[in-house]
Design a protein around this motif. Structure first.
Motif, short mmCIF file in Angstrom:
data_model
loop_
_atom_site.label_atom_id
_atom_site.label_comp_id
_atom_site.label_asym_id
_atom_site.label_seq_id
_atom_site.Cartn_x
_atom_site.Cartn_y
_atom_site.Cartn_z
N LEU A 12 -12.01 47.26 18.09
CA LEU A 12 -13.05 46.14 18.50
C LEU A 12 -12.59 44.83 18.67
O LEU A 12 -11.62 44.48 17.90
CB LEU A 12 -14.15 46.52 17.48
N ALA A 13 -13.35 43.94 19.32
CA ALA A 13 -13.15 42.60 19.28
C ALA A 13 -13.95 42.23 18.08
O ALA A 13 -14.96 42.55 17.54
CB ALA A 13 -13.73 41.99 20.60
N THR A 14 -13.40 40.93 17.28
CA THR A 14 -14.07 40.36 16.12
C THR A 14 -15.62 39.92 16.46
O THR A 14 -16.38 39.93 15.72
CB THR A 14 -13.39 39.30 15.75
N HIS A 15 -15.74 39.48 17.62
CA HIS A 15 -16.83 39.09 18.06
C HIS A 15 -17.99 40.08 18.21
O HIS A 15 -19.11 39.89 17.92
CB HIS A 15 -17.09 38.21 19.51
N VAL A 16 -17.51 41.52 18.39
CA VAL A 16 -18.61 42.67 18.18
C VAL A 16 -19.11 42.57 16.90
O VAL A 16 -20.30 42.90 16.57
CB VAL A 16 -17.88 43.77 18.77
N LEU A 17 -18.23 42.82 15.87
CA LEU A 17 -18.58 42.62 14.54
C LEU A 17 -19.47 41.53 14.05
O LEU A 17 -20.49 41.51 13.13
CB LEU A 17 -17.43 42.74 13.42
#
Length: 142
Positions: A12-17
């Motif tokens: 995942l991309a960190t912005h998703v988290l």
């Protein structure tokens, strides 16, 4: 585990988290410097969120499910999701039926004159095949 390590572990991309955290789906602890730190419970939660998304649930529904302490409330949410999925499946099947009929049509590409009309008979008779009726009306894409 850092946000970068968790994101990498699940692809995942960190912005998703960060988005999931903003929506209340994740609540990582913070270290003394204010950085997010994820533990084994967070790993499980991310796996559950991803699995629920694979099942077609929206983040809003996932949040409602994880917040619902009452099993009856969870069943109500899941029942509504199941009904919505049945509707999407029916619409997709109607689309596939129409496309397969068009594939079998040998009329100079004018499938709407034969196949489209054959599959739009329900509409002509005033019957709907679902919410979007596969997106076709008398062989013309809306």
């Amino acid at each position: 585990m850092s946000i970068g390590a968790l994101a990498e572990r699940f692809g995942l991309a960190t912005h998703v988290l960060r988005h999931w955290e903003a929506m209340g789906l994740l609540t990582p602890v913070r270290d003394a410097a204010g950085r997010r730190r994820y533990g084994s419970a967070d790993l499980t939660r991310v796996a559950v969120i991803l699995r629920a998304k694979e099942a077609g649930l929206s983040l809003r529904s996932i949040r409602s499910l994880t917040a619902a302490g009452d099993p009856a409330r969870r069943r109500d949410i899941l029942s509504a999701e199941a009904e919505a999925l049945r509707s999407r499946i029916a619409a997709a099947q109607a689309s596939l039926d129409l496309i397969e009929c068009a594939l079998g049509c040998d009329h100079d590409g004018r499938w709407s004159a034969r196949a489209g009309v054959a599959h739009s008979g329900d509409r002509a008779a005033g019957r709907s095949r679902g919410r979007r009726d596969a997106g076709f009306r008398a062989g013309v894409r809306r």
